[in-house]
Design an enzyme around this catalytic site. Structure first.
Site, PDB file in Angstrom:
ATOM      1  N   ARG A 118       0.863  -1.186   0.000  1.00 14.50           N
ATOM      2  CA  ARG A 118       0.000   0.000   0.000  1.00 14.50           C
ATOM      3  C   ARG A 118       0.896   1.232   0.000  1.00 14.50           C
ATOM      4  O   ARG A 118       1.707   1.415   0.912  1.00 14.50           O
ATOM      5  CB  ARG A 118      -0.926   0.007   1.223  1.00 14.50           C
ATOM      6  CG  ARG A 118      -1.740   1.251   1.312  1.00 14.50           C
ATOM      7  CD  ARG A 118      -2.851   1.254   2.347  1.00 14.50           C
ATOM      8  NE  ARG A 118      -3.488   2.542   2.324  1.00 14.50           N
ATOM      9  CZ  ARG A 118      -3.434   3.444   3.312  1.00 14.50           C
ATOM     10  NH1 ARG A 118      -2.823   3.160   4.444  1.00 14.50           N
ATOM     11  NH2 ARG A 118      -4.014   4.620   3.179  1.00 14.50           N
ATOM     12  N   ASN A 208      -6.760   9.032   2.263  1.00 14.44           N
ATOM     13  CA  ASN A 208      -6.347   8.391   3.509  1.00 14.44           C
ATOM     14  C   ASN A 208      -6.862   9.241   4.669  1.00 14.44           C
ATOM     15  O   ASN A 208      -6.548  10.430   4.772  1.00 14.44           O
ATOM     16  CB  ASN A 208      -4.823   8.300   3.609  1.00 14.44           C
ATOM     17  CG  ASN A 208      -4.402   7.700   4.948  1.00 14.44           C
ATOM     18  OD1 ASN A 208      -4.548   6.505   5.150  1.00 14.44           O
ATOM     19  ND2 ASN A 208      -3.910   8.515   5.873  1.00 14.44           N
ATOM     20  N   GLU A 209      -7.644   8.628   5.525  1.00 14.30           N
ATOM     21  CA  GLU A 209      -8.066   9.234   6.796  1.00 14.30           C
ATOM     22  C   GLU A 209      -8.522  10.680   6.663  1.00 14.30           C
ATOM     23  O   GLU A 209      -7.978  11.584   7.334  1.00 14.30           O
ATOM     24  CB  GLU A 209      -6.928   9.161   7.809  1.00 14.30           C
ATOM     25  CG  GLU A 209      -6.497   7.758   8.136  1.00 14.30           C
ATOM     26  CD  GLU A 209      -5.502   7.706   9.305  1.00 14.30           C
ATOM     27  OE1 GLU A 209      -4.942   8.750   9.684  1.00 14.30           O
ATOM     28  OE2 GLU A 209      -5.301   6.602   9.840  1.00 14.30           O
ATOM     29  N   GLU A 424      -4.148  -0.148   7.630  1.00  9.36           N
ATOM     30  CA  GLU A 424      -3.029   0.195   8.533  1.00  9.36           C
ATOM     31  C   GLU A 424      -3.288  -0.377   9.911  1.00  9.36           C
ATOM     32  O   GLU A 424      -4.414  -0.313  10.425  1.00  9.36           O
ATOM     33  CB  GLU A 424      -2.873   1.712   8.703  1.00  9.36           C
ATOM     34  CG  GLU A 424      -2.176   2.417   7.586  1.00  9.36           C
ATOM     35  CD  GLU A 424      -2.057   3.914   7.842  1.00  9.36           C
ATOM     36  OE1 GLU A 424      -1.851   4.313   8.998  1.00  9.36           O
ATOM     37  OE2 GLU A 424      -2.169   4.668   6.856  1.00  9.36           O
ATOM     38  N   TRP A 468       1.582  -1.009   9.302  1.00 11.69           N
ATOM     39  CA  TRP A 468       2.292   0.269   9.254  1.00 11.69           C
ATOM     40  C   TRP A 468       3.468   0.133  10.191  1.00 11.69           C
ATOM     41  O   TRP A 468       3.265   0.082  11.382  1.00 11.69           O
ATOM     42  CB  TRP A 468       1.376   1.422   9.689  1.00 11.69           C
ATOM     43  CG  TRP A 468       2.105   2.718   9.515  1.00 11.69           C
ATOM     44  CD1 TRP A 468       2.937   3.312  10.408  1.00 11.69           C
ATOM     45  CD2 TRP A 468       2.094   3.550   8.341  1.00 11.69           C
ATOM     46  NE1 TRP A 468       3.476   4.467   9.863  1.00 11.69           N
ATOM     47  CE2 TRP A 468       2.966   4.622   8.611  1.00 11.69           C
ATOM     48  CE3 TRP A 468       1.445   3.472   7.106  1.00 11.69           C
ATOM     49  CZ2 TRP A 468       3.193   5.626   7.678  1.00 11.69           C
ATOM     50  CZ3 TRP A 468       1.682   4.480   6.187  1.00 11.69           C
ATOM     51  CH2 TRP A 468       2.553   5.548   6.478  1.00 11.69           C
ATOM     52  N   GLU A 475       7.105  10.729  10.960  1.00 13.84           N
ATOM     53  CA  GLU A 475       5.798  10.546  11.590  1.00 13.84           C
ATOM     54  C   GLU A 475       5.122  11.904  11.857  1.00 13.84           C
ATOM     55  O   GLU A 475       4.928  12.338  12.988  1.00 13.84           O
ATOM     56  CB  GLU A 475       5.948   9.689  12.860  1.00 13.84           C
ATOM     57  CG  GLU A 475       4.682   9.400  13.638  1.00 13.84           C
ATOM     58  CD  GLU A 475       3.479   8.960  12.821  1.00 13.84           C
ATOM     59  OE1 GLU A 475       3.635   8.266  11.802  1.00 13.84           O
ATOM     60  OE2 GLU A 475       2.358   9.336  13.204  1.00 13.84           O
ATOM     61  N   TRP A 476       4.782  12.600  10.767  1.00 15.46           N
ATOM     62  CA  TRP A 476       4.024  13.843  10.814  1.00 15.46           C
ATOM     63  C   TRP A 476       4.557  14.798  11.884  1.00 15.46           C
ATOM     64  O   TRP A 476       5.759  15.018  11.935  1.00 15.46           O
ATOM     65  CB  TRP A 476       2.521  13.549  10.974  1.00 15.46           C
ATOM     66  CG  TRP A 476       2.049  12.583   9.905  1.00 15.46           C
ATOM     67  CD1 TRP A 476       1.561  11.313  10.104  1.00 15.46           C
ATOM     68  CD2 TRP A 476       2.047  12.769   8.465  1.00 15.46           C
ATOM     69  NE1 TRP A 476       1.239  10.724   8.902  1.00 15.46           N
ATOM     70  CE2 TRP A 476       1.520  11.579   7.889  1.00 15.46           C
ATOM     71  CE3 TRP A 476       2.419  13.809   7.603  1.00 15.46           C
ATOM     72  CZ2 TRP A 476       1.361  11.405   6.510  1.00 15.46           C
ATOM     73  CZ3 TRP A 476       2.254  13.657   6.219  1.00 15.46           C
ATOM     74  CH2 TRP A 476       1.739  12.465   5.707  1.00 15.46           C
ATOM     75  N   PHE A 484       7.900   3.326  13.662  1.00 17.97           N
ATOM     76  CA  PHE A 484       6.863   2.324  13.410  1.00 17.97           C
ATOM     77  C   PHE A 484       7.359   1.156  12.558  1.00 17.97           C
ATOM     78  O   PHE A 484       6.571   0.315  12.153  1.00 17.97           O
ATOM     79  CB  PHE A 484       5.678   2.974  12.669  1.00 17.97           C
ATOM     80  CG  PHE A 484       4.630   3.595  13.562  1.00 17.97           C
ATOM     81  CD1 PHE A 484       3.537   2.846  13.997  1.00 17.97           C
ATOM     82  CD2 PHE A 484       4.718   4.916  13.954  1.00 17.97           C
ATOM     83  CE1 PHE A 484       2.555   3.409  14.810  1.00 17.97           C
ATOM     84  CE2 PHE A 484       3.743   5.496  14.775  1.00 17.97           C
ATOM     85  CZ  PHE A 484       2.661   4.728  15.193  1.00 17.97           C
TER      86      PHE A 484
HETATM   87  C1  FCB Z   1      -1.971   6.945  10.564  1.00 21.14           C
HETATM   88  C2  FCB Z   1      -1.487   7.611   9.289  1.00 21.14           C
HETATM   89  C3  FCB Z   1      -0.115   7.129   8.857  1.00 21.14           C
HETATM   90  C4  FCB Z   1       0.836   6.980  10.017  1.00 21.14           C
HETATM   91  C5  FCB Z   1       0.203   6.190  11.137  1.00 21.14           C
HETATM   92  C6  FCB Z   1       1.093   5.972  12.321  1.00 21.14           C
HETATM   93  O1  FCB Z   1      -3.006   7.680  11.152  1.00 21.14           O
HETATM   94  O2  FCB Z   1      -2.384   7.344   8.243  1.00 21.14           O
HETATM   95  O3  FCB Z   1       0.352   8.013   7.886  1.00 21.14           O
HETATM   96  O4  FCB Z   1       1.271   8.198  10.434  1.00 21.14           O
HETATM   97  O5  FCB Z   1      -0.980   6.819  11.562  1.00 21.14           O
END
Ligand code: FCB
Length: 521
Positions: A118, A208-209, A424, A468, A475-476, A484
């Site tokens: 993915r 995504n989300e 994920e 994931w 990580e954002w 992870f």
């Molecule tokens: C999810 C996100 C992914 C990653 C994981 C830990 O919410 O979709 O990009 O950051 O968390």
């Protein structure tokens, strides 16, 4: 003569003491052992032969190459350049350099034995100026080579069109998701992707989300474009009550437009599937009261069903309509027509669970449940100071495998058995050294996969599982402080080193295949 038993008996006090010491000192091992035994309670279960096992990634978190081959700035490139936004001051300019190193990363996937990968595409790489400029053929060439390489290894690409990152141009020009115009941009982008890659990509997710994207981007303001009202966060502009609703509406309409293009122009010939990926949280009531149990329903309505109800049923959830009333945007007749066939599958990202507490009948502060935007629900990982499940070093994340089973059953029941993919699930830990012996991750994956099997036994039509993530990555807003990966990444040298979880997952997939072969024999 002394018999064996009398000898043991005569030494009983010493023997007993040793036993107790061993038991107490190994209690951590013992706990794990017990739970691993429980895990194996589902050992007679076999996954269907075509079940997808994979790892997941996203363009901004992996690719790097932020201005390479004609790519322009994305909203995350711009956001990470603002001081104070990312906890370690980092960015994704290089990330894990997947743009250049993907062949090496595909080697790792091939070695794990996964049959799917993915990934997401970078919109700013394909259409640097959105619909206001040309297609960037260098970006197309890059993804073409990558998709071909994935397929050559017998791996199925499972592609998300946008995983939070969009061309910054769309933000500058008209305020991106707050403007209905974005639907035309997204439709154009989706069309280009189907046209160039759809002969080989058989699984598409539009978003995504989007729930996380709008809550963090427009209610709390911690993700781009950093908009929120004062009570909800630290922003210079925004309206936490209204803007998330507007952005969500434009995302849902964009999703429907992309699905419509796929259905009418491509699907018959290309024979792929299209869906959306949602973040899920399982909510438990903080007490048995009717108020808290109703709060749980509102929590799901304002998180998951907010997006899925319109796409599947053509209207927002009842709880939202009741609380938001006239401020809830309306769908046009055309939207509703396409919503009838708005999904082939639902992607479920499942990590954590929380308690939900009613804020309709008790006082809560805005931002802590006391607002319409939150559905008057306060959700939190603790009750009377005790956590739900097992806390991790990551603030938003408690381990609660039951949440996986319950979430899959809830989605199955509410959305009438639409096929599900766990797009994920994975374990994150604070960056405290190399940590190759990630026993907690292995235990996490075993327990969550076991919960997934229980849901399948009960009838959930789950067709895939993506962990994931293959690699540690960006990580954002936590930057590189949370890891992870099944593979450790040295962010200075880009060296990838397998953790215990990599061999565990490899073995897990191998056993599944062996079981299938055995069943067929
Ligand atoms: C999810 C996100 C992914 C990653 C994981 C830990 O919410 O979709 O990009 O950051 O968390």
């Amino acid at each position: 003569m002394e018999t064996k038993s009398s000898m043991y008996l005569s030494q009983f006090p010493l023997w007993f003491l040793c036993f107790i010491i061993t038991l107490v000192s190994s209690s951590a091992w013992y706990d794990d052992h017990i739970s691993l035994r429980e895990i194996n309670s589902e050992e007679n279960f076999s996954f269907p032969r075509n079940f997808l096992f994979g790892t997941a990634s996203s363009s901004y978190q992996y690719e790097g190459a932020y201005l390479t081959d004609g790519k322009t700035l994305s909203n995350w490139d711009v956001f990470t350049s603002i001081p104070g936004k990312i906890s370690d001051g980092s960015h994704g300019k290089v990330a894990v350099d997947h743009y250049h190193r993907y062949p090496e990363d595909l080697d790792l996937m091939e070695d794990l034995g996964v049959n799917s990968y993915r990934l997401s595409l970078s919109w700013a790489r394909i259409l640097p100026m959105g619909r206001f400029g040309d297609v960037n053929m260098a970006g197309i060439d890059h993804y073409n080579s990558m998709i071909n390489d994935i397929l050559r290894r017998g791996i199925e690409p499972f592609v998300t069109l946008t995983h939070y990152d969009i061309p910054q141009e769309l933000e500058f020009r008209y305020g991106s998701w707050l403007n209905p115009q974005i639907r035309e941009d997204f439709e154009h982008y989706a069309d280009i992707c189907f046209q160039y890659f759809g002969n080989r990509v058989k699984f598409w997710s539009t978003f995504n989300e989007p729930n996380v994207q709008v809550i963090l981007g427009y209610r709390k303001g911690t993700y781009p474009p950093s908009q929120c009202s004062k009570a909800f966060g630290n922003c210079t502009r925004g309206d936490s009550d209204i803007e998330p609703l507007v952005a969500a509406h434009n995302i849902i309409r964009s999703h429907l437009a992309a699905v419509n293009i796929y259905r009418t122009k491509y699907q018959e010939e290309q024979r792929g599937k299209i869906g959306i990926v949602m973040n899920t949280i399982w909510f438990e009531p903080v007490s048995d009261s009717l108020e808290d149990r109703l709060a749980v329903e509102r929590a799901q309505a304002f998180y998951l069903n907010w997006f899925l109800d319109p796409i599947v049923f053509g209207r927002y959830p009842r709880e939202m309509r009741k609380i938001i009333g006239e401020d809830l945007p309306e769908f046009t007749r055309d939207d509703l027509k396409s919503s009838k066939s708005g999904l082939d599958f639902i992607g479920i990202n499942q990590y954590t669970s929380r308690y939900a507490k009613d804020c309709l009948h008790s006082a809560c502060e805005p931002g802590k449940g006391g607002s319409r935007a939150e559905g008057f629900v306060y959700s939190n990982a603790h009750k009377d100071g005790l956590p739900l499940g097992e806390p991790t070093g990551v603030d938003w994340f408690n381990i609660y495998p039951q949440g996986m089973e319950k979430m899959l059953m809830y989605t199955t029941e509410r959305y009438k058995n639409i096929p599900l993919y766990v797009t994920e699930n994975g374990f994150g830990e604070n960056n405290t050294g190399v940590l190759l012996n990630d026993y907690r991750r292995v235990k996490f994956m075993s327990n969550y996969l076991d919960a997934l099997k229980r849901a399948m036994r009960k009838g959930a039509d789950v067709r895939g599982y993506f962990t994931w993530s293959l690699l540690d990555n960006f990580e954002w807003i936590s930057g590189y402080t949370i890891r992870f990966g099944l593979y450790h990444v040295d962010f200075d040298t880009q060296e990838r080193t397998p953790r215990l979880s990599a061999s565990w997952y490899k073995n897990f997939i191998f056993q599944h295949r062996a079981q299938n072969d055995y069943d067929d024999a």
